[in-house]
Scaffold this motif. Structure first.
Motif, PDB file in Angstrom:
ATOM      1  N   ALA A  22       6.909  -1.786 -15.782  1.00 13.75           N
ATOM      2  CA  ALA A  22       5.983  -1.446 -16.864  1.00 13.75           C
ATOM      3  C   ALA A  22       4.677  -2.184 -16.630  1.00 13.75           C
ATOM      4  CB  ALA A  22       6.587  -1.838 -18.216  1.00 13.75           C
ATOM      5  N   GLY A  23       3.559  -1.488 -16.762  1.00 10.66           N
ATOM      6  CA  GLY A  23       2.275  -2.133 -16.508  1.00 10.66           C
ATOM      7  C   GLY A  23       1.109  -1.313 -17.022  1.00 10.66           C
ATOM      8  N   THR A  24      -0.087  -1.730 -16.649  1.00  6.21           N
ATOM      9  CA  THR A  24      -1.312  -1.075 -17.105  1.00  6.21           C
ATOM     10  C   THR A  24      -2.282  -0.914 -15.943  1.00  6.21           C
ATOM     11  OG1 THR A  24      -2.322  -3.205 -17.694  1.00  6.21           O
ATOM     12  CG2 THR A  24      -1.135  -2.031 -19.442  1.00  6.21           C
ATOM     13  N   VAL A  25      -3.342  -0.156 -16.191  1.00  4.81           N
ATOM     14  CA  VAL A  25      -4.454  -0.004 -15.249  1.00  4.81           C
ATOM     15  C   VAL A  25      -5.761  -0.154 -16.038  1.00  4.81           C
ATOM     16  CG1 VAL A  25      -3.187   1.500 -13.664  1.00  4.81           C
ATOM     17  CG2 VAL A  25      -4.453   2.501 -15.567  1.00  4.81           C
ATOM     18  N   ASN A  26      -6.867  -0.251 -15.310  1.00  5.79           N
ATOM     19  CA  ASN A  26      -8.184  -0.252 -15.967  1.00  5.79           C
ATOM     20  C   ASN A  26      -8.296  -1.237 -17.138  1.00  5.79           C
ATOM     21  OD1 ASN A  26      -9.499   1.544 -14.266  1.00  5.79           O
ATOM     22  ND2 ASN A  26      -8.873   3.346 -15.445  1.00  5.79           N
ATOM     23  N   ARG A  27      -7.886  -2.480 -16.842  1.00  6.24           N
ATOM     24  CA  ARG A  27      -8.012  -3.571 -17.827  1.00  6.24           C
ATOM     25  C   ARG A  27      -7.260  -3.278 -19.120  1.00  6.24           C
ATOM     26  NH1 ARG A  27     -11.437  -7.716 -17.024  1.00  6.24           N
ATOM     27  NH2 ARG A  27     -12.642  -6.490 -15.526  1.00  6.24           N
ATOM     28  N   GLY A  28      -5.976  -2.923 -18.983  1.00  5.21           N
ATOM     29  CA  GLY A  28      -5.132  -2.794 -20.163  1.00  5.21           C
ATOM     30  C   GLY A  28      -4.861  -1.385 -20.635  1.00  5.21           C
ATOM     31  N   SER A  29      -5.329  -0.367 -19.917  1.00  2.34           N
ATOM     32  CA  SER A  29      -5.074   1.012 -20.337  1.00  2.34           C
ATOM     33  C   SER A  29      -3.626   1.397 -20.058  1.00  2.34           C
ATOM     34  CB  SER A  29      -6.005   1.981 -19.595  1.00  2.34           C
ATOM     35  OG  SER A  29      -5.621   3.328 -19.855  1.00  2.34           O
ATOM     36  N   ASP A  30      -2.992   2.054 -21.038  1.00  2.78           N
ATOM     37  CA  ASP A  30      -1.612   2.488 -20.846  1.00  2.78           C
ATOM     38  C   ASP A  30      -1.515   3.905 -20.280  1.00  2.78           C
ATOM     39  OD1 ASP A  30      -2.263   4.064 -23.046  1.00  2.78           O
ATOM     40  OD2 ASP A  30      -1.081   2.877 -24.458  1.00  2.78           O
TER      41      ASP A  30
ATOM     42  N   THR B  28      -9.860  -1.807 -13.055  1.00  2.29           N
ATOM     43  CA  THR B  28      -8.538  -2.391 -12.849  1.00  2.29           C
ATOM     44  C   THR B  28      -8.666  -3.843 -12.392  1.00  2.29           C
ATOM     45  OG1 THR B  28      -7.659  -0.223 -12.258  1.00  2.29           O
ATOM     46  CG2 THR B  28      -6.351  -2.136 -11.604  1.00  2.29           C
ATOM     47  N   THR B  29      -7.920  -4.728 -13.033  1.00  3.68           N
ATOM     48  CA  THR B  29      -8.033  -6.159 -12.743  1.00  3.68           C
ATOM     49  C   THR B  29      -7.238  -6.544 -11.502  1.00  3.68           C
ATOM     50  OG1 THR B  29      -6.101  -6.784 -14.053  1.00  3.68           O
ATOM     51  CG2 THR B  29      -8.213  -6.616 -15.223  1.00  3.68           C
ATOM     52  N   ALA B  30      -7.520  -7.747 -11.003  1.00  2.00           N
ATOM     53  CA  ALA B  30      -6.805  -8.253  -9.833  1.00  2.00           C
ATOM     54  C   ALA B  30      -5.310  -8.355 -10.108  1.00  2.00           C
ATOM     55  CB  ALA B  30      -7.366  -9.616  -9.420  1.00  2.00           C
ATOM     56  N   THR B  31      -4.949  -8.783 -11.324  1.00  2.00           N
ATOM     57  CA  THR B  31      -3.535  -8.878 -11.690  1.00  2.00           C
ATOM     58  C   THR B  31      -2.881  -7.505 -11.689  1.00  2.00           C
ATOM     59  OG1 THR B  31      -3.937 -10.837 -13.051  1.00  2.00           O
ATOM     60  CG2 THR B  31      -1.914  -9.602 -13.483  1.00  2.00           C
ATOM     61  N   GLU B  32      -3.569  -6.520 -12.265  1.00  2.00           N
ATOM     62  CA  GLU B  32      -3.024  -5.162 -12.291  1.00  2.00           C
ATOM     63  C   GLU B  32      -2.853  -4.613 -10.875  1.00  2.00           C
ATOM     64  OE1 GLU B  32      -4.715  -3.521 -16.600  1.00  2.00           O
ATOM     65  OE2 GLU B  32      -6.020  -3.487 -14.835  1.00  2.00           O
ATOM     66  N   ILE B  33      -3.822  -4.902 -10.009  1.00  2.00           N
ATOM     67  CA  ILE B  33      -3.720  -4.439  -8.624  1.00  2.00           C
ATOM     68  C   ILE B  33      -2.535  -5.096  -7.922  1.00  2.00           C
ATOM     69  CG2 ILE B  33      -4.815  -4.667  -6.342  1.00  2.00           C
ATOM     70  CD1 ILE B  33      -7.389  -3.777  -7.553  1.00  2.00           C
ATOM     71  N   SER B  34      -2.312  -6.376  -8.189  1.00  2.00           N
ATOM     72  CA  SER B  34      -1.166  -7.072  -7.591  1.00  2.00           C
ATOM     73  C   SER B  34       0.148  -6.417  -8.008  1.00  2.00           C
ATOM     74  CB  SER B  34      -1.160  -8.545  -8.006  1.00  2.00           C
ATOM     75  OG  SER B  34      -2.266  -9.222  -7.464  1.00  2.00           O
ATOM     76  N   VAL B  35       0.245  -6.056  -9.278  1.00  2.00           N
ATOM     77  CA  VAL B  35       1.445  -5.384  -9.781  1.00  2.00           C
ATOM     78  C   VAL B  35       1.602  -4.020  -9.104  1.00  2.00           C
ATOM     79  CG1 VAL B  35       2.518  -4.332 -11.815  1.00  2.00           C
ATOM     80  CG2 VAL B  35       1.434  -6.586 -11.993  1.00  2.00           C
ATOM     81  N   ILE B  36       0.503  -3.276  -9.000  1.00  2.00           N
ATOM     82  CA  ILE B  36       0.537  -1.952  -8.366  1.00  2.00           C
ATOM     83  C   ILE B  36       0.992  -2.067  -6.917  1.00  2.00           C
ATOM     84  CG2 ILE B  36      -0.931  -0.071  -7.516  1.00  2.00           C
ATOM     85  CD1 ILE B  36      -2.601  -0.513 -10.149  1.00  2.00           C
ATOM     86  N   GLU B  37       0.408  -3.006  -6.176  1.00  2.00           N
ATOM     87  CA  GLU B  37       0.756  -3.146  -4.759  1.00  2.00           C
ATOM     88  C   GLU B  37       2.204  -3.573  -4.572  1.00  2.00           C
ATOM     89  OE1 GLU B  37      -3.573  -4.061  -2.726  1.00  2.00           O
ATOM     90  OE2 GLU B  37      -2.286  -5.763  -3.261  1.00  2.00           O
ATOM     91  N   ALA B  38       2.702  -4.419  -5.464  1.00  2.00           N
ATOM     92  CA  ALA B  38       4.103  -4.842  -5.380  1.00  2.00           C
ATOM     93  C   ALA B  38       5.045  -3.710  -5.794  1.00  2.00           C
ATOM     94  CB  ALA B  38       4.331  -6.069  -6.260  1.00  2.00           C
ATOM     95  N   THR B  39       4.692  -3.003  -6.859  1.00  2.00           N
ATOM     96  CA  THR B  39       5.534  -1.931  -7.383  1.00  2.00           C
ATOM     97  C   THR B  39       5.736  -0.820  -6.361  1.00  2.00           C
ATOM     98  OG1 THR B  39       4.819  -2.361  -9.657  1.00  2.00           O
ATOM     99  CG2 THR B  39       5.742  -0.184  -9.200  1.00  2.00           C
ATOM    100  N   PHE B  40       4.635  -0.440  -5.703  1.00  2.05           N
ATOM    101  CA  PHE B  40       4.699   0.681  -4.765  1.00  2.05           C
ATOM    102  C   PHE B  40       4.881   0.222  -3.318  1.00  2.05           C
ATOM    103  CE2 PHE B  40       2.393   2.334  -8.472  1.00  2.05           C
ATOM    104  CZ  PHE B  40       3.201   3.429  -8.766  1.00  2.05           C
TER     105      PHE B  40
END
Length: 213
Positions: free
Chosen positions: A151-159, A178-190
């Protein structure tokens, strides 16, 4: 690797593009930077098609695709094996989706949202879902899809995941906000971190050649 881009002044890049392992669709009349970002990452691997759907540029919201197939609507989220669809889709439409995309189809919601294509993004490697998706729902969806979900977000908190992210099995593009934290989650998730992208792209190219031959 995940790349931040913008369509004109919008970070909702998933509204204006669609990315699969076999092709990329990009809305017509966008900025040069928007197209060049796709070209630099994808140009030697898959075709990038500049297009509109029904005379509009919101092609990402009006399409769902995998492999060489394409269907219509943000009521669908799919990878190469499974599609989640709006729970009110009728049986005939469900059969058409299954036939066109060559996938197993399940009627589902994501965090009680019926527009599944807007509130999640899935590939063959993993999936990102609405931040309010319960652990129980994540487990159920993960079991259906046979991929890990986060579960996560993009574009600084967008669901609205599908609006701010397009992703395939080896790269992702996210909205500029999209924040650095969100990008880290995206890269790990995929599973985009630390993998040999050259090997993945080479394997995909060989597969595409076989499919199109």
């Amino acid at each position: 690797m995940a790349t931040r881009i913008q369509f004109e002044n919008s970070s909702d890049i998933g509204v204006f593009s669609k990315l699969t392992n076999s092709y990329c669709l990009a809305a017509i009349q966008g900025s040069t930077n928007f197209y060049s970002a796709f070209e630099s990452e994808l140009g030697e691997v898959i075709p990038i098609v500049h297009t509109s759907i029904g005379g509009t540029r919101i092609i990402g919201r009006l399409t769902a695709g995998r492999g060489a197939a394409l269907a219509l609507g943000n009521v669908i989220a799919c990878n190469d094996h499974v599609a989640l669809v709006h729970p009110d889709v009728d049986r005939e439409t469900e059969e058409i989706i299954a036939d066109v995309l060559k996938v197993e189809v399940f009627r589902q919601t994501v965090a009680e949202n019926v527009l599944v294509g807007s509130y999640c993004a899935i590939t063959n490697q993993g999936g990102l879902v609405h931040p309010k998706t319960s652990i129980q729902d994540q487990d159920e969806l993960s079991s259906l899809l046979q991929i890990p979900l986060v579960a996560g977000t993009v574009n600084r908190g967008s669901d609205v995941i599908g609006a701010g992210l397009v992703v395939n099995d080896w790269c992702a593009f996210t909205g500029l906000e999209t924040t650095a934290t969100e990008i880290s989650v995206i890269e790990a998730t995929f599973k985009l971190q630390g993998q040999d992208s050259t090997a993945v792209i080479g394997e995909m190219r060989d597969s595409l050649i076989d499919n199109w031959a």
